[in-house]
Structures are given as C-alpha cells and as structure tokens.
Design a protein around this motif. Structure first.
Motif, PDB file in Angstrom:
ATOM      1  N   GLY A  61      -9.547 -18.031   6.218  1.00  0.00           N
ATOM      2  CA  GLY A  61     -10.549 -17.618   7.261  1.00  0.00           C
ATOM      3  C   GLY A  61     -10.818 -16.345   7.458  1.00  0.00           C
ATOM      4  N   ARG A  62     -10.003 -15.503   7.143  1.00  0.00           N
ATOM      5  CA  ARG A  62     -10.055 -14.250   7.596  1.00  0.00           C
ATOM      6  C   ARG A  62     -10.565 -13.329   6.460  1.00  0.00           C
ATOM      7  NH1 ARG A  62      -4.289 -12.252   9.205  1.00  0.00           N
ATOM      8  NH2 ARG A  62      -5.033 -10.136   9.196  1.00  0.00           N
ATOM      9  N   SER A  63     -11.534 -12.410   6.907  1.00  0.00           N
ATOM     10  CA  SER A  63     -12.220 -11.440   5.802  1.00  0.00           C
ATOM     11  C   SER A  63     -11.114 -10.802   4.930  1.00  0.00           C
ATOM     12  CB  SER A  63     -13.052 -10.593   6.226  1.00  0.00           C
ATOM     13  OG  SER A  63     -12.527  -9.656   6.987  1.00  0.00           O
ATOM     14  N   ALA A  64     -11.524 -10.450   3.735  1.00  0.00           N
ATOM     15  CA  ALA A  64     -10.713  -9.571   2.844  1.00  0.00           C
ATOM     16  C   ALA A  64     -10.330  -8.275   3.359  1.00  0.00           C
ATOM     17  CB  ALA A  64     -11.502  -9.538   1.472  1.00  0.00           C
ATOM     18  N   ASP A  65     -11.286  -7.646   4.157  1.00  0.00           N
ATOM     19  CA  ASP A  65     -11.297  -6.250   4.490  1.00  0.00           C
ATOM     20  C   ASP A  65     -10.219  -6.273   5.776  1.00  0.00           C
ATOM     21  OD1 ASP A  65     -12.930  -4.818   2.864  1.00  0.00           O
ATOM     22  OD2 ASP A  65     -14.787  -5.129   4.068  1.00  0.00           O
ATOM     23  N   ASP A  66     -10.181  -7.298   6.620  1.00  0.00           N
ATOM     24  CA  ASP A  66      -9.339  -7.560   7.629  1.00  0.00           C
ATOM     25  C   ASP A  66      -7.811  -7.860   7.078  1.00  0.00           C
ATOM     26  OD1 ASP A  66      -8.283  -8.148  10.271  1.00  0.00           O
ATOM     27  OD2 ASP A  66      -8.619 -10.358   9.925  1.00  0.00           O
ATOM     28  N   ILE A  67      -7.664  -8.573   6.197  1.00  0.00           N
ATOM     29  CA  ILE A  67      -6.365  -8.808   5.580  1.00  0.00           C
ATOM     30  C   ILE A  67      -5.879  -7.675   5.186  1.00  0.00           C
ATOM     31  CG2 ILE A  67      -5.075 -10.140   3.617  1.00  0.00           C
ATOM     32  CD1 ILE A  67      -7.175 -12.375   4.235  1.00  0.00           C
ATOM     33  N   ALA A  68      -6.662  -6.608   4.299  1.00  0.00           N
ATOM     34  CA  ALA A  68      -6.212  -5.647   3.820  1.00  0.00           C
ATOM     35  C   ALA A  68      -5.403  -4.483   4.766  1.00  0.00           C
ATOM     36  CB  ALA A  68      -7.513  -4.756   3.423  1.00  0.00           C
ATOM     37  N   ARG A  69      -5.550  -4.834   6.021  1.00  0.00           N
ATOM     38  CA  ARG A  69      -4.866  -3.993   7.015  1.00  0.00           C
ATOM     39  C   ARG A  69      -3.597  -4.716   7.684  1.00  0.00           C
ATOM     40  NH1 ARG A  69     -10.196  -2.860   6.974  1.00  0.00           N
ATOM     41  NH2 ARG A  69     -10.926  -0.792   7.274  1.00  0.00           N
ATOM     42  N   ASP A  70      -3.373  -5.969   7.054  1.00  0.00           N
ATOM     43  CA  ASP A  70      -2.324  -6.545   7.744  1.00  0.00           C
ATOM     44  C   ASP A  70      -1.046  -6.441   6.835  1.00  0.00           C
ATOM     45  OD1 ASP A  70      -0.533  -8.662   8.307  1.00  0.00           O
ATOM     46  OD2 ASP A  70      -2.032 -10.237   8.345  1.00  0.00           O
ATOM     47  N   GLU A  71      -0.002  -5.302   7.186  1.00  0.00           N
ATOM     48  CA  GLU A  71       1.150  -5.040   6.643  1.00  0.00           C
ATOM     49  C   GLU A  71       2.078  -6.358   6.692  1.00  0.00           C
ATOM     50  OE1 GLU A  71       1.535  -2.267   5.039  1.00  0.00           O
ATOM     51  OE2 GLU A  71      -0.547  -1.784   5.446  1.00  0.00           O
ATOM     52  N   ILE A  72       2.195  -7.000   7.504  1.00  0.00           N
ATOM     53  CA  ILE A  72       2.983  -8.345   7.342  1.00  0.00           C
ATOM     54  C   ILE A  72       2.540  -9.057   6.218  1.00  0.00           C
ATOM     55  CG2 ILE A  72       3.749 -10.524   8.444  1.00  0.00           C
ATOM     56  CD1 ILE A  72       3.404  -8.913  11.227  1.00  0.00           C
ATOM     57  N   TYR A  73       1.197  -9.494   6.280  1.00  0.00           N
ATOM     58  CA  TYR A  73       0.940 -10.010   4.717  1.00  0.00           C
ATOM     59  C   TYR A  73       1.322  -9.621   3.566  1.00  0.00           C
ATOM     60  CZ  TYR A  73      -2.061 -11.966   1.344  1.00  0.00           C
ATOM     61  OH  TYR A  73      -2.665 -12.797   0.191  1.00  0.00           O
ATOM     62  N   TRP A  74       1.060  -8.233   3.508  1.00  0.00           N
ATOM     63  CA  TRP A  74       1.183  -7.670   2.251  1.00  0.00           C
ATOM     64  C   TRP A  74       2.836  -7.391   2.002  1.00  0.00           C
ATOM     65  CZ3 TRP A  74      -2.360  -8.025  -1.194  1.00  0.00           C
ATOM     66  CH2 TRP A  74      -3.658  -8.174  -0.856  1.00  0.00           C
ATOM     67  N   SER A  75       3.504  -7.278   3.047  1.00  0.00           N
ATOM     68  CA  SER A  75       4.975  -7.155   2.795  1.00  0.00           C
ATOM     69  C   SER A  75       5.560  -8.545   2.116  1.00  0.00           C
ATOM     70  CB  SER A  75       5.877  -6.793   4.121  1.00  0.00           C
ATOM     71  OG  SER A  75       5.494  -7.858   4.824  1.00  0.00           O
ATOM     72  N   SER A  76       4.930  -9.541   2.668  1.00  0.00           N
ATOM     73  CA  SER A  76       5.430 -10.981   1.783  1.00  0.00           C
ATOM     74  C   SER A  76       4.966 -11.076   0.320  1.00  0.00           C
ATOM     75  CB  SER A  76       4.873 -11.968   2.534  1.00  0.00           C
ATOM     76  OG  SER A  76       3.405 -12.043   2.611  1.00  0.00           O
ATOM     77  N   ILE A  77       3.762 -10.284  -0.056  1.00  0.00           N
ATOM     78  CA  ILE A  77       3.335 -10.449  -1.113  1.00  0.00           C
ATOM     79  C   ILE A  77       4.328  -9.410  -2.078  1.00  0.00           C
ATOM     80  CG2 ILE A  77       1.554  -9.388  -2.917  1.00  0.00           C
ATOM     81  CD1 ILE A  77       0.848 -12.039  -1.340  1.00  0.00           C
ATOM     82  N   ALA A  78       4.833  -8.427  -1.453  1.00  0.00           N
ATOM     83  CA  ALA A  78       5.552  -7.288  -2.183  1.00  0.00           C
ATOM     84  C   ALA A  78       7.016  -8.101  -2.513  1.00  0.00           C
ATOM     85  CB  ALA A  78       6.025  -6.142  -1.359  1.00  0.00           C
ATOM     86  N   ARG A  79       7.368  -9.062  -1.967  1.00  0.00           N
ATOM     87  CA  ARG A  79       8.634  -9.718  -2.177  1.00  0.00           C
ATOM     88  C   ARG A  79       8.512 -10.697  -3.460  1.00  0.00           C
ATOM     89  NH1 ARG A  79       8.411 -13.825   1.959  1.00  0.00           N
ATOM     90  NH2 ARG A  79      10.642 -14.701   0.919  1.00  0.00           N
ATOM     91  N   ALA A  80       7.211 -10.728  -3.928  1.00  0.00           N
ATOM     92  CA  ALA A  80       7.032 -11.477  -5.235  1.00  0.00           C
ATOM     93  C   ALA A  80       7.185 -10.547  -6.480  1.00  0.00           C
ATOM     94  CB  ALA A  80       5.708 -11.840  -5.494  1.00  0.00           C
ATOM     95  N   TYR A  81       7.631  -9.232  -6.171  1.00  0.00           N
ATOM     96  CA  TYR A  81       8.199  -8.412  -7.113  1.00  0.00           C
ATOM     97  C   TYR A  81       9.301  -8.173  -7.025  1.00  0.00           C
ATOM     98  CZ  TYR A  81       3.049  -7.409  -8.109  1.00  0.00           C
ATOM     99  OH  TYR A  81       1.694  -7.626  -8.450  1.00  0.00           O
ATOM    100  N   ARG A  82      10.197  -7.721  -8.261  1.00  0.00           N
ATOM    101  CA  ARG A  82      11.541  -7.149  -8.196  1.00  0.00           C
ATOM    102  C   ARG A  82      11.272  -5.892  -8.569  1.00  0.00           C
ATOM    103  NH1 ARG A  82      14.582 -10.027 -12.783  1.00  0.00           N
ATOM    104  NH2 ARG A  82      14.550 -11.812 -11.304  1.00  0.00           N
ATOM    105  N   LEU A  83      11.267  -5.078  -7.579  1.00  0.00           N
ATOM    106  CA  LEU A  83      10.988  -3.513  -7.728  1.00  0.00           C
ATOM    107  C   LEU A  83      12.418  -2.600  -7.486  1.00  0.00           C
ATOM    108  CD1 LEU A  83       8.082  -3.300  -5.340  1.00  0.00           C
ATOM    109  CD2 LEU A  83       8.224  -3.386  -7.941  1.00  0.00           C
ATOM    110  N   ASP A  84      12.527  -1.794  -8.367  1.00  0.00           N
ATOM    111  CA  ASP A  84      13.438  -0.575  -8.183  1.00  0.00           C
ATOM    112  C   ASP A  84      13.145   0.256  -7.012  1.00  0.00           C
ATOM    113  OD1 ASP A  84      15.337   1.346  -8.474  1.00  0.00           O
ATOM    114  OD2 ASP A  84      15.253   1.467 -10.505  1.00  0.00           O
ATOM    115  N   GLY A  85      13.862  -0.078  -5.824  1.00  0.00           N
ATOM    116  CA  GLY A  85      13.667   0.756  -4.568  1.00  0.00           C
ATOM    117  C   GLY A  85      13.943   2.095  -4.613  1.00  0.00           C
ATOM    118  N   ARG A  86      14.374   2.583  -5.810  1.00  0.00           N
ATOM    119  CA  ARG A  86      14.635   4.298  -5.681  1.00  0.00           C
ATOM    120  C   ARG A  86      13.100   4.978  -5.809  1.00  0.00           C
ATOM    121  NH1 ARG A  86      18.727   4.566 -10.821  1.00  0.00           N
ATOM    122  NH2 ARG A  86      17.197   2.931 -11.525  1.00  0.00           N
TER     123      ARG A  86
END
Length: 419
Positions: free
Chosen positions: A33-58
């Motif tokens: 129900g939220r707009s794409a531009d609104d979600i773009a600023r939601d760091e909590i949402y995107w931090s959850s998306i980042a969990r879907a990657y296995r990143l080298d934190g260095r």
C-alpha cells in the motif's frame, strides 16, 4: 582462522540463504500500500532485503552496473544444480537446460513482449554480436552510433567496416544532454545510406537515459532499424519493448538482475526474426528465436538458476528497486553538491534518473581514484577511460544502505581535500 564473530556471521548467512526469496516476499507484505518512493527511504525495509545476500563485510560494493553479488537463493541453487549435473551429466544437464523456455516466458513478461521474441544468451556482448554480424549490410551501407557505444558495439562494426566495407558514422554526445538534443544529433547525422542505428539505453559511465523510443521512430521513418544496448538498464529500471519500440535489445542478466555469470537475453522483434542471421549454423527455422541459442552444449545449472534470480526480482518489484537505487544516488548528489573540485555527472532529468553516476575529482584519474577508494576506504567502484571527465562511476544496489552512501561521500570529500 575465522574469528568467533566471523563464524557467527557466516552461519547466519547460511541459515538465511535458502530463504532469500521468502525474505523479499515477507518484506513486500510489510510495505503493501505504500508508494515506491516512500519505501525507498525506509532503511529498515532495505536492511531486511540486504539479509538475502551473503556479502563480504570487508567492502562496500558500489558497482551494481558491473558484476553484482547474487542473492543467496541463486548461490545455493547454482551449487545444488551443479552438483546434481556432475553426478550424471547427460540426463541432468539437459533437464536443467530445458528450463530455458520457462525463463523465456518470464523474461518476456518483464520486458513486455512475446516469448517468441526473447533468446537466452550469455551476455550483452553476445547479443550485440548476434545483431552486429547477423544484420544484412552491404558495402557502403552506414551504421550510426554515438561515442558512448564505441567500446562494445563499436568494435563489432569496426570489423564489419574492414571486412565488408560498411561505413560507421559516430556522433559525440554532450555531457548532460536533453532528449531532444540527442534525437537532433542523430537526425542530423543520418543519411539515405543509414541502415542501422545503435544506441545505449543507459549510457555507460554517464548515467543518463537515451530516448530509445524517439530514436526508434527516427530510424524507422528513415528506413533504418535500431539496436539498443540494455546492459545497464534491464533489472535496474522497468523496461518495456512495446514502449521502447526498438528492433533489437541486448542485455545481461548477471548485472542488475543478479543471475549467474554467463547469462543474458536478446529481444528480436517478431517481424525481424527471419531476416536476422544467427552467428552459428543451426537446425532451427529462420523465424525461430531459438536459432540464436543453438550454440552447442550449454551449462544447464547456470541456465536453471536464472529462475531464482527472477523469483527474487519479482518479489522485490522493479518499481521499488528503481526508486531505491535512485534515492541512494540522490544522497551522494546532495552530500557532494558544491564541494570544491568534485563533480557528479548523471541524468539531468530527475524524473528519469537512475542509480548510475560518474564522480569526478579534479586532478585525479579515474584509475587512481578507484585504487584509493578500494585500498584506503574499502569501497569498490569502477574507473573510467582517461579524458577531461575521467573519474569513477558508482551504481548502488538494493543491498546498499544510506550509511554506505555516507561513507562513500565522506571518502570523496577527504580525497578532494587532499587533491
């Protein structure tokens, strides 16, 4: 030896790996129900998306337009399929390879075209070569392109010029052009001998979007056809073949779509199929899009794992992804605005802006800037060719955060202050 913290991080990544698509799906439910531009600023949402990657934190990876990390679902699928294929190559590899038709249908939906118009290739370069060598050109016929396309498509037609007498005409695009300026430059350079126009959808290293629809109309009105280089656009911004109106569109799936390395797609408009020759001899009919895939044995596991990349992208949502990378780039632009000796070059029209920009620090080459960012600040970018606007280009992805953009901006400020 891994530290306890590193071991725990690795274990967590493995535990989450099989749920990468579920993570994106659950996150999408939470922002319904939220707009794409609104979600773009939601760091909590995107931090959850980042969990879907296995990143080298260095490192902080800001090379989304190059080779991206894969979501863990893609990594796990590729490993699983490869092991199965190796256990009995003849039956398993061909079963995996047969999934190409399923991917064709799904890609066609994302590209807004018919499945019969989409070939699964190995990368953008292969697609450009299919058209570059398969398009009928006679001695004296002209190919028109800009300096943006010189490095990849340009090399194809340089060879055709030497071998077949084709004439390559090149125009120089300004630094921050309007759509009308671009179209006018192409129109002024066209002649009755122009048979093919080549144009990047998103200019490599510059960040601006070329008006492919208008250029397609220009080409067609002058009896020519248009080949679009979509290496940096598909999976980055929403793409529609019907809206673009081009005749051919080559892209990679291992870039913004996050599919395995060695995967790409080529769109060929239905009424252009029969006249476009394949690079290799084929058993397919002239009007069969699969004639461009008939290259012998292919890696079935790589093809099969495209499906997991499509799953993740569809759950993420093209509009949300485009809004996020655009927002992340805007943070850099605001932070570096009016910093002495620093210029940010990107799409001038905010309505069409993407997540790609070139950063120039006066007095420094792009290569040196790239090296300094990597070695001193643990930030990965990509350097550009020497010239008056030499610099690095950045292209954030959905696993990046606003903190990453702050770290990059602060690094550029520090480097500029030294310079």
């Amino acid at each position: 030896m891994l530290t306890r913290r590193q071991s725990l991080t690795s274990a967590t990544a493995v535990a989450l790996s099989v749920n990468a698509v579920s993570i994106a799906s659950a996150a999408a439910q939470n922002v319904r129900g939220r707009s794409a531009d609104d979600i773009a600023r939601d760091e909590i949402y995107w931090s959850s998306i980042a969990r879907a990657y296995r990143l080298d934190g260095r490192w902080i990876i800001l090379n989304g337009g190059g080779n991206n990390p894969h979501p863990t679902s893609v990594v796990e699928a590729l490993s699983r399929y490869d092991a199965l294929s190796s256990s009995a190559p003849r039956p398993h590899n061909y079963v995996f390879q047969a999934r190409i038709d399923d991917h064709r249908e799904r890609l066609a939906r994302l590209m807004n075209c018919a499945p019969e118009e989409v070939a699964i290739t190995r990368n953008t370069t292969e697609g450009l070569n299919v058209v570059g060598w398969g398009f009928a050109l006679n001695e004296g016929d002209e190919v028109l392109m800009s300096d943006v396309d010189e490095f990849y498509a340009g090399k194809i037609f340089e060879q055709r010029a030497k071998r077949h007498g084709v004439v390559v005409r090149q125009i120089e695009l300004p630094l921050a052009p309007t759509a009308r300026q671009i179209v006018q430059l192409f129109e002024d350079a066209m002649t009755p001998r122009t048979k093919l126009v080549v144009a990047s959808h998103l200019a490599d290293g510059w960040g601006y979007v070329l008006p492919i629809r208008e250029l397609s109309e220009l080409a067609h009105n002058n009896g020519a056809q248009l080949l679009a280089d979509g290496a940096l656009s598909f999976g980055h911004i929403p793409v529609s073949m019907k809206e673009l109106g081009c005749d051919y569109y080559a892209t990679s799936l291992h870039k913004w779509l996050n599919a395995p390395l060695g995967t790409g797609a080529l769109y060929v408009r239905r009424d252009r199929l029969e006249s476009l020759w394949p690079i290799y001899g084929t058993r397919r009919e002239a009007g069969d899009i699969r004639k461009f895939e008939d290259i012998g044995t292919r890696c079935g596991p790589t093809i099969a794992a495209i499906g997991q990349a499509l799953d993740f992208y569809e759950q993420l949502g093209p509009e949300r992804k485009a809004a996020r990378v655009r927002y992340l780039l805007s943070l850099v632009m605001k932070s570096l605005d009016r910093i002495n000796g620093v210029r940010v070059i990107t799409e001038p029209d905010e309505r069409k802006r993407t997540g790609l920009a070139r950063i120039v620090v006066e007095g420094m080459s792009g290569r040196d800037l790239t090296t300094m960012l990597r070695e001193e600040f643990d930030i990965y970018t990509y350097g550009n060719s020497p010239g008056p606007n030499d610099g690095v280009y950045i292209s954030p992805n959905v696993f990046n955060s606003s903190n990453h953009m702050s770290a990059f901006s602060n690094a550029i400020k520090e480097i500029a202050a030294r310079s």
